[in-house]
Design a protein around this motif. Structure first.
Motif, PDB file in Angstrom:
ATOM      1  N   ASP A  54       0.854  -1.177   0.000  1.00 16.82           N
ATOM      2  CA  ASP A  54       0.000   0.000   0.000  1.00 16.82           C
ATOM      3  C   ASP A  54       0.899   1.238   0.000  1.00 16.82           C
ATOM      4  OD1 ASP A  54      -1.761   2.111   0.550  1.00 16.82           O
ATOM      5  OD2 ASP A  54      -3.040   0.863   1.816  1.00 16.82           O
ATOM      6  N   PHE A  56      -0.163   4.346   0.029  1.00 16.70           N
ATOM      7  CA  PHE A  56      -0.811   5.441   0.752  1.00 16.70           C
ATOM      8  C   PHE A  56      -0.731   6.756  -0.020  1.00 16.70           C
ATOM      9  CE2 PHE A  56       0.397   2.389   4.071  1.00 16.70           C
ATOM     10  CZ  PHE A  56      -0.832   2.203   4.691  1.00 16.70           C
ATOM     11  N   LEU A  57      -0.829   6.646  -1.371  1.00 17.68           N
ATOM     12  CA  LEU A  57      -0.788   7.834  -2.234  1.00 17.68           C
ATOM     13  C   LEU A  57       0.460   8.684  -1.980  1.00 17.68           C
ATOM     14  CD1 LEU A  57      -4.551   8.879  -2.135  1.00 17.68           C
ATOM     15  CD2 LEU A  57      -3.368   7.506  -3.862  1.00 17.68           C
ATOM     16  N   ASP A  59       1.930   9.461   0.721  1.00 15.99           N
ATOM     17  CA  ASP A  59       1.799  10.342   1.886  1.00 15.99           C
ATOM     18  C   ASP A  59       3.121  10.338   2.657  1.00 15.99           C
ATOM     19  OD1 ASP A  59       1.217  11.674   4.223  1.00 15.99           O
ATOM     20  OD2 ASP A  59      -0.491  10.411   4.771  1.00 15.99           O
ATOM     21  N   SER A  62       3.642   8.240   5.778  1.00 18.94           N
ATOM     22  CA  SER A  62       3.746   6.776   5.667  1.00 18.94           C
ATOM     23  C   SER A  62       5.027   6.334   4.967  1.00 18.94           C
ATOM     24  CB  SER A  62       2.534   6.227   4.898  1.00 18.94           C
ATOM     25  OG  SER A  62       1.327   6.594   5.513  1.00 18.94           O
ATOM     26  N   VAL A  83      -1.069  -0.840  -4.426  1.00 16.81           N
ATOM     27  CA  VAL A  83      -2.384  -0.213  -4.382  1.00 16.81           C
ATOM     28  C   VAL A  83      -2.218   1.199  -3.823  1.00 16.81           C
ATOM     29  CG1 VAL A  83      -3.621  -2.399  -4.138  1.00 16.81           C
ATOM     30  CG2 VAL A  83      -2.847  -1.190  -2.090  1.00 16.81           C
ATOM     31  N   ASN A  84      -3.249   2.021  -3.983  1.00 12.41           N
ATOM     32  CA  ASN A  84      -3.158   3.437  -3.592  1.00 12.41           C
ATOM     33  C   ASN A  84      -1.909   4.081  -4.193  1.00 12.41           C
ATOM     34  OD1 ASN A  84      -5.562   3.611  -2.062  1.00 12.41           O
ATOM     35  ND2 ASN A  84      -4.547   2.603  -0.339  1.00 12.41           N
ATOM     36  N   HIS A  85      -1.750   3.857  -5.490  1.00  9.32           N
ATOM     37  CA  HIS A  85      -0.563   4.329  -6.221  1.00  9.32           C
ATOM     38  C   HIS A  85      -0.791   5.655  -6.922  1.00  9.32           C
ATOM     39  CE1 HIS A  85      -3.116   2.600  -9.258  1.00  9.32           C
ATOM     40  NE2 HIS A  85      -2.933   1.393  -8.762  1.00  9.32           N
ATOM     41  N   GLY A  86      -2.014   6.145  -6.919  1.00  5.03           N
ATOM     42  CA  GLY A  86      -2.290   7.453  -7.497  1.00  5.03           C
ATOM     43  C   GLY A  86      -2.714   7.448  -8.948  1.00  5.03           C
ATOM     44  N   ARG A  89      -8.235   4.768 -11.281  1.00  2.01           N
ATOM     45  CA  ARG A  89      -8.779   3.466 -11.666  1.00  2.01           C
ATOM     46  C   ARG A  89      -9.397   3.546 -13.064  1.00  2.01           C
ATOM     47  NH1 ARG A  89     -11.379  -0.444  -8.322  1.00  2.01           N
ATOM     48  NH2 ARG A  89     -12.087  -2.182  -9.619  1.00  2.01           N
ATOM     49  N   GLY A 261      -7.722  -2.655  -9.550  1.00  6.32           N
ATOM     50  CA  GLY A 261      -7.068  -1.367  -9.359  1.00  6.32           C
ATOM     51  C   GLY A 261      -5.595  -1.432  -9.032  1.00  6.32           C
ATOM     52  N   ALA A 262      -5.032  -2.639  -8.900  1.00  4.90           N
ATOM     53  CA  ALA A 262      -3.615  -2.768  -8.549  1.00  4.90           C
ATOM     54  C   ALA A 262      -2.739  -2.663  -9.792  1.00  4.90           C
ATOM     55  CB  ALA A 262      -3.366  -4.101  -7.857  1.00  4.90           C
TER      56      ALA A 262
END
Length: 359
Positions: A54, A56-57, A59, A62, A83-86, A89, A261-262
């Protein structure tokens, strides 16, 4: 009058002909066939498969946790899902949909975009990646796009299907940005300057390859993509919900289960050289099935062919690291060797090992 050369046969056409037996040239030798997979004896337990990281965009709060996860995934696997790669989707879904639209075209329309089958990795629609006439063929068709640097990008060579060209260009730019972020994190996780791996690669050459794997009449005898490690620096891949991509870990073929979405990250050979083996390129392959077509999109992030790739000085003896494991290589020479010899696992990078060192 010179005889006309018959157009190369495409795998999709063979599959749609309804054959019950696999043509001889697609039959893998017994030791390479998926029917003998050890992974069938014991599938990985939850949490033991290919890592999911993850981001976490990105962040900053993190960052340390993400960097540790990337370090573990790069060092132990060489492949992982993020995931949460920006990347929106919607863009991932539009890229998959664009690929499907092309392969849904009648064969005559697809052939208008055929690439030069005599030239490995030429841009366009093809089936055969290697110039060796005696190689076993993959059960796959593909469309390869030259997308970076911008001087190579010529959308007029791509299918003219609605927003297809716009989607590929947008996807190319998004994957470039994501690859840069991941390489910076990989550099920092080894206590290198954030830009170290990027600078070692130099000007980036990106190809985007849409691969189509038709249903196969005898999937136990064939492979959609033979066992290999990628040549360049890093590959970012998305796949539909069918699944079929597998990575080799400790002698087992482990499936990468589709995760909506991955994005799948696959480290390639030049990153293994630059990191002096601290991070390993991933050996992977694609299996096929008798019922459902599969589609994937790979963005290859590679050095210029004129660049010499060497282990990072801070990671070898004299810079505080281990003895150099690999000889330097001009990337263009490495590519030529890869296409001349064929994939065959990691044979190509193993040829650069110093004193036959192996981990």
């Amino acid at each position: 009058m010179e005889a006309k050369t018959a157009p190369p046969q495409r795998v999709q056409s063979i599959a749609e002909a309804g054959l019950k037996q696999l043509p001889r040239e697609y039959i893998q030798p017994p030791e390479a066939r998926p029917a003998g997979r050890r992974m069938n004896e014991s599938l990985p337990a939850p949490g033991e498969g290919v890592p999911v990281v993850d981001l976490f965009l990105f962040d900053p709060a993190s960052f340390e946790d993400v960097r540790r996860e990337i370090q573990r995934a790069c060092g132990e696997w060489g492949a992982f899902q993020i995931v949460n790669h920006g990347i929106p989707r919607d863009l991932l879904e539009r890229m998959i949909a664009a690929g499907r639209r092309f392969f849904d075209l009648p064969q005559d329309e697809k052939r208008a975009y055929s690439c030069d089958s005599r030239s490995p990795a030429s841009e366009g629609y093809g089936s055969r990646m290697l110039s060796k006439d005696d190689s076993v063929l993959d059960w796959r068709d593909y469309f390869d796009h030259h997308t970076l640097p911008l001087s190579r990008r010529n959308p007029s060579r791509w299918p003219d299907l609605g927003d297809y060209r716009e989607v590929v260009a947008e996807y190319s730019d998004a994957m470039r940005e994501l690859a840069q972020k991941l390489l910076r994190m990989a550099s920092e996780s080894l206590s290198l300057a954030p830009s170290f791996i990027e600078e070692a690669i130099g000007e980036v050459y990106q190809n985007i390859t849409v691969s189509f794997y038709p249903p196969c009449p005898q999937p136990e005898l064939a492979l959609g993509l033979q066992s290999h490690s990628d040549m360049g620096a890093i590959t970012l891949l998305i796949q539909d919900d069918v699944g079929g991509l597998e990575v080799l870990k400790d002698g087992l073929w482990i499936p990468i289960v589709p995760l909506p979405g991955a994005v799948i990250v696959i480290l390639a050979d030049q990153t293994e050289i630059i990191t002096n083996g601290e991070y390993r390129s991933s050996v992977h392959r694609a299996v096929v099935n008798p019922d459902r077509p599969r589609l994937s999109v790979a963005a290859f992030y590679d050095p210029s062919k004129s660049v010499e790739i060497l282990p990072a000085a801070p990671l070898v003896a004299g810079g505080g690291g281990s003895p150099a494991r690999y000889r330097g290589v001009v990337y263009g020479d490495y590519v030529s060797s890869w296409y001349r010899k064929g994939p065959d696992g990691k044979r190509n990078i193993d040829a650069l090992l110093i004193d036959n060192q192996r981990s």
